[in-house]
Write a protein that holds these residues in place. Structure first.
Motif, PDB file in Angstrom:
ATOM      1  N   TRP A 224       0.944  -1.120   0.057  1.00 42.33           N
ATOM      2  CA  TRP A 224       0.072  -0.168   0.075  1.00 42.33           C
ATOM      3  C   TRP A 224       1.065   1.188   0.042  1.00 42.33           C
ATOM      4  N   GLN A 225       0.534   2.256  -0.849  1.00 43.10           N
ATOM      5  CA  GLN A 225       1.426   3.221  -0.970  1.00 43.10           C
ATOM      6  C   GLN A 225       0.940   4.673  -0.816  1.00 43.10           C
ATOM      7  N   ASN A 226       1.674   5.576  -0.258  1.00 48.92           N
ATOM      8  CA  ASN A 226       1.133   6.725  -0.137  1.00 48.92           C
ATOM      9  C   ASN A 226       2.061   7.944  -0.698  1.00 48.92           C
ATOM     10  N   SER A 227       1.577   8.919  -1.430  1.00 47.24           N
ATOM     11  CA  SER A 227       2.501  10.146  -1.689  1.00 47.24           C
ATOM     12  C   SER A 227       1.793  11.420  -1.167  1.00 47.24           C
ATOM     13  N   TRP A 228       2.603  12.255  -0.836  1.00 53.53           N
ATOM     14  CA  TRP A 228       2.442  13.723  -0.313  1.00 53.53           C
ATOM     15  C   TRP A 228       3.137  14.647  -0.601  1.00 53.53           C
ATOM     16  N   GLY A 229       2.628  15.959  -0.827  1.00 55.10           N
ATOM     17  CA  GLY A 229       3.382  17.100  -1.260  1.00 55.10           C
ATOM     18  C   GLY A 229       3.011  18.396  -0.794  1.00 55.10           C
ATOM     19  N   PHE A 230       4.168  19.302  -0.745  1.00 53.25           N
ATOM     20  CA  PHE A 230       3.845  20.704  -0.068  1.00 53.25           C
ATOM     21  C   PHE A 230       4.526  21.338  -0.959  1.00 53.25           C
ATOM     22  N   THR A 231       3.961  22.574  -1.593  1.00 56.91           N
ATOM     23  CA  THR A 231       4.670  23.399  -2.351  1.00 56.91           C
ATOM     24  C   THR A 231       4.883  24.727  -1.925  1.00 56.91           C
ATOM     25  N   THR A 232       5.692  25.505  -2.839  1.00 51.69           N
ATOM     26  CA  THR A 232       5.955  27.023  -2.554  1.00 51.69           C
ATOM     27  C   THR A 232       4.540  27.900  -2.589  1.00 51.69           C
ATOM     28  N   ARG A 233       3.616  27.216  -3.161  1.00 50.65           N
ATOM     29  CA  ARG A 233       2.233  27.670  -3.418  1.00 50.65           C
ATOM     30  C   ARG A 233       1.836  28.558  -2.036  1.00 50.65           C
ATOM     31  N   SER A 234       2.174  27.754  -0.841  1.00 55.12           N
ATOM     32  CA  SER A 234       2.021  28.259   0.461  1.00 55.12           C
ATOM     33  C   SER A 234       2.424  29.635   0.904  1.00 55.12           C
ATOM     34  N   ILE A 235       3.586  30.120   0.216  1.00 56.85           N
ATOM     35  CA  ILE A 235       4.059  31.255   0.362  1.00 56.85           C
ATOM     36  C   ILE A 235       2.983  32.446  -0.397  1.00 56.85           C
ATOM     37  N   GLY A 236       2.465  31.955  -1.152  1.00 57.27           N
ATOM     38  CA  GLY A 236       1.630  32.823  -1.998  1.00 57.27           C
ATOM     39  C   GLY A 236       0.422  33.166  -1.308  1.00 57.27           C
ATOM     40  N   VAL A 237      -0.095  31.808  -0.477  1.00 55.32           N
ATOM     41  CA  VAL A 237      -1.159  32.001   0.148  1.00 55.32           C
ATOM     42  C   VAL A 237      -1.048  32.880   1.434  1.00 55.32           C
ATOM     43  N   MET A 238       0.061  32.631   2.012  1.00 51.04           N
ATOM     44  CA  MET A 238       0.414  33.475   3.066  1.00 51.04           C
ATOM     45  C   MET A 238       0.363  35.126   2.797  1.00 51.04           C
ATOM     46  N   ILE A 239       0.956  35.375   1.562  1.00 53.41           N
ATOM     47  CA  ILE A 239       0.886  36.819   1.153  1.00 53.41           C
ATOM     48  C   ILE A 239      -0.408  37.405   0.830  1.00 53.41           C
ATOM     49  N   LEU A 240      -1.226  36.444   0.308  1.00 56.12           N
ATOM     50  CA  LEU A 240      -2.659  36.813  -0.284  1.00 56.12           C
ATOM     51  C   LEU A 240      -3.521  37.146   1.015  1.00 56.12           C
ATOM     52  N   ILE A 241      -3.296  36.244   2.242  1.00 53.40           N
ATOM     53  CA  ILE A 241      -4.131  36.503   3.289  1.00 53.40           C
ATOM     54  C   ILE A 241      -3.665  37.388   4.270  1.00 53.40           C
ATOM     55  N   HIS A 242      -2.593  37.625   4.488  1.00 51.09           N
ATOM     56  CA  HIS A 242      -1.766  38.534   5.368  1.00 51.09           C
ATOM     57  C   HIS A 242      -1.449  40.130   4.963  1.00 51.09           C
ATOM     58  N   GLY A 243      -1.137  40.063   3.682  1.00 50.90           N
ATOM     59  CA  GLY A 243      -0.935  41.418   3.052  1.00 50.90           C
ATOM     60  C   GLY A 243      -1.874  42.480   3.266  1.00 50.90           C
ATOM     61  N   ASP A 244      -1.418  43.671   3.460  1.00 53.67           N
ATOM     62  CA  ASP A 244      -2.316  44.884   3.297  1.00 53.67           C
ATOM     63  C   ASP A 244      -1.816  45.945   2.458  1.00 53.67           C
ATOM     64  N   ASP A 245      -2.551  47.112   2.557  1.00 52.58           N
ATOM     65  CA  ASP A 245      -2.351  48.211   1.342  1.00 52.58           C
ATOM     66  C   ASP A 245      -0.807  48.560   1.443  1.00 52.58           C
ATOM     67  N   LYS A 246      -0.176  48.274   2.695  1.00 51.73           N
ATOM     68  CA  LYS A 246       1.367  49.156   2.889  1.00 51.73           C
ATOM     69  C   LYS A 246       2.247  47.894   2.216  1.00 51.73           C
ATOM     70  N   GLY A 247       1.713  46.831   2.042  1.00 51.09           N
ATOM     71  CA  GLY A 247       2.457  45.603   1.580  1.00 51.09           C
ATOM     72  C   GLY A 247       2.496  44.441   2.351  1.00 51.09           C
ATOM     73  N   LEU A 248       3.677  43.767   2.566  1.00 53.77           N
ATOM     74  CA  LEU A 248       3.584  42.211   3.211  1.00 53.77           C
ATOM     75  C   LEU A 248       3.219  42.212   4.414  1.00 53.77           C
ATOM     76  N   VAL A 249       2.728  41.384   4.919  1.00 55.14           N
ATOM     77  CA  VAL A 249       2.987  41.149   6.549  1.00 55.14           C
ATOM     78  C   VAL A 249       3.210  39.678   6.956  1.00 55.14           C
ATOM     79  N   ILE A 250       4.482  39.687   7.298  1.00 54.06           N
ATOM     80  CA  ILE A 250       4.859  38.194   7.655  1.00 54.06           C
ATOM     81  C   ILE A 250       4.670  37.613   8.951  1.00 54.06           C
ATOM     82  N   PRO A 251       4.411  36.511   9.104  1.00 51.09           N
ATOM     83  CA  PRO A 251       4.166  36.086  10.419  1.00 51.09           C
ATOM     84  C   PRO A 251       5.707  35.936  11.158  1.00 51.09           C
ATOM     85  N   PRO A 252       5.867  36.385  12.596  1.00 47.84           N
ATOM     86  CA  PRO A 252       7.002  36.294  13.059  1.00 47.84           C
ATOM     87  C   PRO A 252       7.896  35.090  13.011  1.00 47.84           C
ATOM     88  N   ARG A 253       7.056  33.938  12.852  1.00 50.32           N
ATOM     89  CA  ARG A 253       8.004  32.774  12.905  1.00 50.32           C
ATOM     90  C   ARG A 253       8.674  32.395  11.846  1.00 50.32           C
TER      91      ARG A 253
END
Lengths: 577, 577
Positions: free
Chosen positions: A329-358
């Motif tokens: 029985w096999q699995n495959s699982w993947g996580f991509t750099t798309r995540s960075i785009g999602v983060m930007i789209l969600i947190h960014g504001d009119d002044k620019g990026l907002v990066i979570p501290p961690r």
């Protein structure tokens, strides 16, 4: 505002001949229907591109400076906003191969934090990292039928090496199932070789003809792909969910991005998978869902094609009797750099990026204030020494700090510059602060709210404040997602809720044809609804069958009035990336 | 024994049509001259390949077991030995694309240790990691003339995307100078943007037609490539040497491999470089040099082609006068997975791999001994509990430990298995050791020498012993390299010293044509020398101009009797990989 068309605008580089061929449908409504408009946008973008990007730059060497910040609002033109934010925030640069992008240190560092976090978790699961070749022979790629059908339209092929034609063309990996599983069939000779758990961090290429969007949909992207083999379905299934938990933790604990866990419907699962589990994010600015990461149980399909099997260790056998062979029985699982785009789209504001501290490369920037051309050299030096002492105090407790002691830039210029880059916490420090024994704080995620911290408390208060910022960013995004995830029980409410920028959770039969029908019936303009002419609404697809099901599915009919079947599950639908 | 032909044997997969075209010389004597023999070898290799590799496997479920270890001696057939060691030691697996290999966890973990080590050092230099696209447009690739000439013969080209022909073919990066420097020209707008220091960890492809050899010469490999831009030549030059020091530290401090630092002659420098610095290793088993890593000053060549310049900040200008534009000074530097192959070739022995402790995934293996089929369950359980306590003690002080409690395998089988995988230290622990309060130690690098450590001292003695093993491995290799680096003052001694498996340091004019002549005159059979008919000796090339120069170059003539010029430097020559 426009709920789509964002990808079209992102495509800043002429797609050459290939773009013309994109008129062929590729399973997505976005690519079609607006040739004239797109062409115009492309032209505008091209013209814009030929100017050098406006990096922050002082007009004069000293005195007044002017920062050319983000010139449009997130709520008014998400597409233009996104492009400005990622470029001016120094996350990404455009490149002369369409759909391929330069990951600048700002974004790559986030990727490294993700790698460290995930490596630690999978090592604890005894997953080992490895590396398989970039190229896959065509024969190998075609060994699993559903799989190759899923990828055939988007494989990039190498046909020439040096000055010679290759005998047989080679695929640039779109994913590595077929590259890896011949090896698995050699490597797995006995049940003692199970489980086999390998992971690789690499680049993959999917030569899509949909409009590219930096981070979110690109022709080359970075990811990890885990590939494991197990003796039993139960063991494989357990791992699929463990990995999904780790993926959710990357989003929620590192990127401060809320996700909904679930399973894909058959229509939306990975080509060749037994089933696909997923985490689904949400971009409030456009009310669209976005697939965040997927973890697949491949079942025994690939094992059968690649002959990966072992003798049944639990079978009772008599002398001379052979043991049955079991496919793994096999699995495959993947996580991509798309995540960075999602983060930007969600947190960014009119002044620019907002990066979570961690995941912020610089968590804190210290800006000296209250000095000017009239300040004496000695006073300036004293202040800079104090600033450096603050820096050292923070570095000693593991805080990532920048000190902005650039000459010839006003504090205001510097504030805007670091805000555009999304640094979570600014510390201002001038002669007055020094006299009072404090630093002045300004949180990136809370506009205009300044506070102070006694210098004596810096080493504990700043790390605590960074964690508070992290938690608040997640809570805000989480509340917003929850507010836009609507339970809908009747078809009449379906499209209106989508148009109100929501995703919806509906009773559904989980049938594929029914899904297609819903997609069709929820696209285009809908009678009685106000429609933005710039952005005819795309149809909604099923995002996932949420793991946390609302109560009371029993006795409900499928939401689709044309379907008539009983509802099997609550399914989350939405317009999506 | 054979001093070459090793790559020919390594090429286990039919090279298809391309191999035939390899008859064209590609700047290396190795590929030519032995078509009949190579064909035979290839056929044998192919037959061998079709059998499944012999992974360690017990014959029966319990009782006697037999390990199929390394079946040939390093001193007798290095080629066969190398292939067995890397496959049976689980470092690498062969793959169905010629010249591309699977990096198993055993080798990839070493790569991760190298990454951690180097990242820490370059971050301290304020170098930032980033990622540039895999594909480069042909127009971009051709912008620096020498550079493209150096790579044209070995570029892999993508010509098809999905089901369509691409309008313009795309190069798979052989290196990223040309991919990155258009970006640099945008990014560097003022002297304030300097220095710019970017690095990326990625995969590159060089479609060579020389015979591939795992790790050492492959068509795809992993590396880091650093690319920096500076205002002055002096600043660039300083960095080139700092990086070279870090490279030497990876080899010497992590991989326990001695290197000689120096500069390449013009003949051997990087295509497009101003000058190339290098570290050169040595493989005693064949007496051949091997390029370990290179750090280049690119000068201003690329800056001129890509128009990367800034206004001179130090120029005194009058009102209205324009500042001169200065082209920036650029460096590039790369370190590859070849390093892992060098480490294996130098430290491995007839039992298999020998991994230096600092890069060993498992530094210690604990093997329970002194129990057999007659041991009671309670006694066995007691011993296993004690073994686990030992493991926990070591893990607590940061030692990477495996416990081999596999049933059905004898201790002897387990010893051989872990020796083949190169684990630096074995701890044996049985009822007698338990009674005496000790563990028995066996160092991988010292055959047959057992010792004991009191259990009470384990937490300090084991880390100390691992460091001692690391130091001893480096010293042994270092002494051996020194003994095989001969100063040669007369031409008559040149080839005999090479044939005695040495590299030589000679007075040389540093002229390119003279080097070519030496290469020619030192190849083939030489009168009066005994020659192994299986391995006609290749010519010697210049490896480097060592940074540490022997004294007394003044007044010497170039070693080459046909040259007649004055010697300029001591230059290290050798047969090489």
């Amino acid at each position: 505002m426009s709920t789509e068309g964002i990808e079209a605008k992102m495509d800043d580089v002429k797609l050459s001949d290939e773009a013309n061929q994109a008129a062929q449908p590729v399973g997505d409504a976005e690519a079609n229907g607006k040739p004239a408009k797109e062409k115009k946008e492309k032209k505008e973008k091209k013209e814009k591109k030929e100017q050098k990007p406006k990096a922050p730059q002082p007009k004069k060497k000293t005195g007044d400076t002017e920062l050319i910040g983000i010139t449009c609002k997130k709520s008014e033109d998400l597409s233009e906003w996104y492009q400005q934010v990622i470029v001016k925030g120094e996350m990404l640069e455009f490149y002369d191969v369409p759909g391929c992008y330069i990951y600048q240190p700002g974004s790559y560092r986030i990727w490294e934090f993700i790698q460290e976090f995930f490596n630690e978790r999978i090592r604890a699961m005894e997953v080992e990292n490895c590396y398989f070749p970039l190229f896959i022979t065509e024969a190998n790629l075609q060994r699993e039928k559903d799989h190759i059908e899923g990828f055939a339209a988007e494989v990039a092929w190498v046909t020439e090496g040096g000055r010679n034609k290759l005998d047989k063309r080679l695929a640039v990996r779109p994913t590595s199932e077929t590259a890896m599983y011949s090896h698995y069939s050699k490597k797995i000779r006995s049940h003692r070789d199970l489980p086999l758990k390998l992971n690789q961090w690499n680049n993959v290429v999917r030569w899509e003809f949909k409009h590219p969007m930096p981070f979110i949909r690109s022709r080359e992207f970075l990811w990890q792909e885990g590939h494991t083999a197990h003796l039993t379905e139960a063991e494989a299934g357990k791992e699929v969910l463990e990995i999904l938990d780790h993926y959710a933790a990357i989003y929620e604990d590192l990127l401060a991005v809320p996700v909904v866990k679930g399973r894909k419907t058959v229509n939306e699962q990975f080509p060749g998978a037994h089933y696909t589990t997923t985490i689904e994010g949400f971009v409030p600015a456009v009310g669209r869902g976005i697939q965040a990461a997927t973890s697949h149980c491949l079942g025994q399909h690939f094992a059968k094609m690649f002959d990966i099997r072992v003798e049944d260790p639990d079978q009772e056998v008599k002398e001379g009797e052979k043991r049955n062979k079991l496919y793994v029985w096999q699995n495959s699982w993947g996580f991509t750099t798309r995540s960075i785009g999602v983060m930007i789209l969600i947190h960014g504001d009119d002044k620019g990026l907002v990066i979570p501290p961690r995941v912020a490369n610089k968590q804190v920037v210290i800006v000296p204030v209250g000095i000017n051309a009239k300040t004496t050299g000695a006073d300036r030096e004293k202040l800079y020494d104090e600033v450096d002492a603050l820096r050292r105090t923070l570095v000693a407790v593991g805080v990532r700090v920048a000190c902005d002691t650039r000459e010839g830039y006003s504090p205001g210029y510097k504030f805007n510059d670091w805000e555009m880059k999304g640094v979570p916490l600014r510390l201002e420090f001038g002669p007055k602060d020094s006299a009072n024994g404090v630093v002045t704080t300004s949180r990136r995620d809370q506009e205009g709210q300044k506070s102070t911290i006694p210098i004596a408390d810096l080493a504990t208060a700043v790390p605590a404040l960074l964690e508070a910022i992290q938690a608040d960013m997640f809570k805000r995004a989480s509340d917003e997602y929850a507010a836009h995830r609507k339970i809908v029980r009747e078809w009449k409410d379906f499209v209106p809720e989508l148009n109100a920028k929501n995703v919806v959770v509906v009773p559904h039969c989980t049938g594929g044809e029914c899904e297609d029908e819903i997609k069709k019936d929820s696209s285009g303009s809908v009678e009685g609804q106000e429609v933005d002419v710039r952005a005819p609404s795309m149809g909604a697809k099923s995002l996932c069958i949420p793991a946390e099901q609302p109560e009371g599915i029993e006795g409900l009919k499928c939401l689709n009035p044309k379907c008539g079947k009983d509802a099997a599950m609550w399914v989350m639908f939405g317009r999506s990336y």
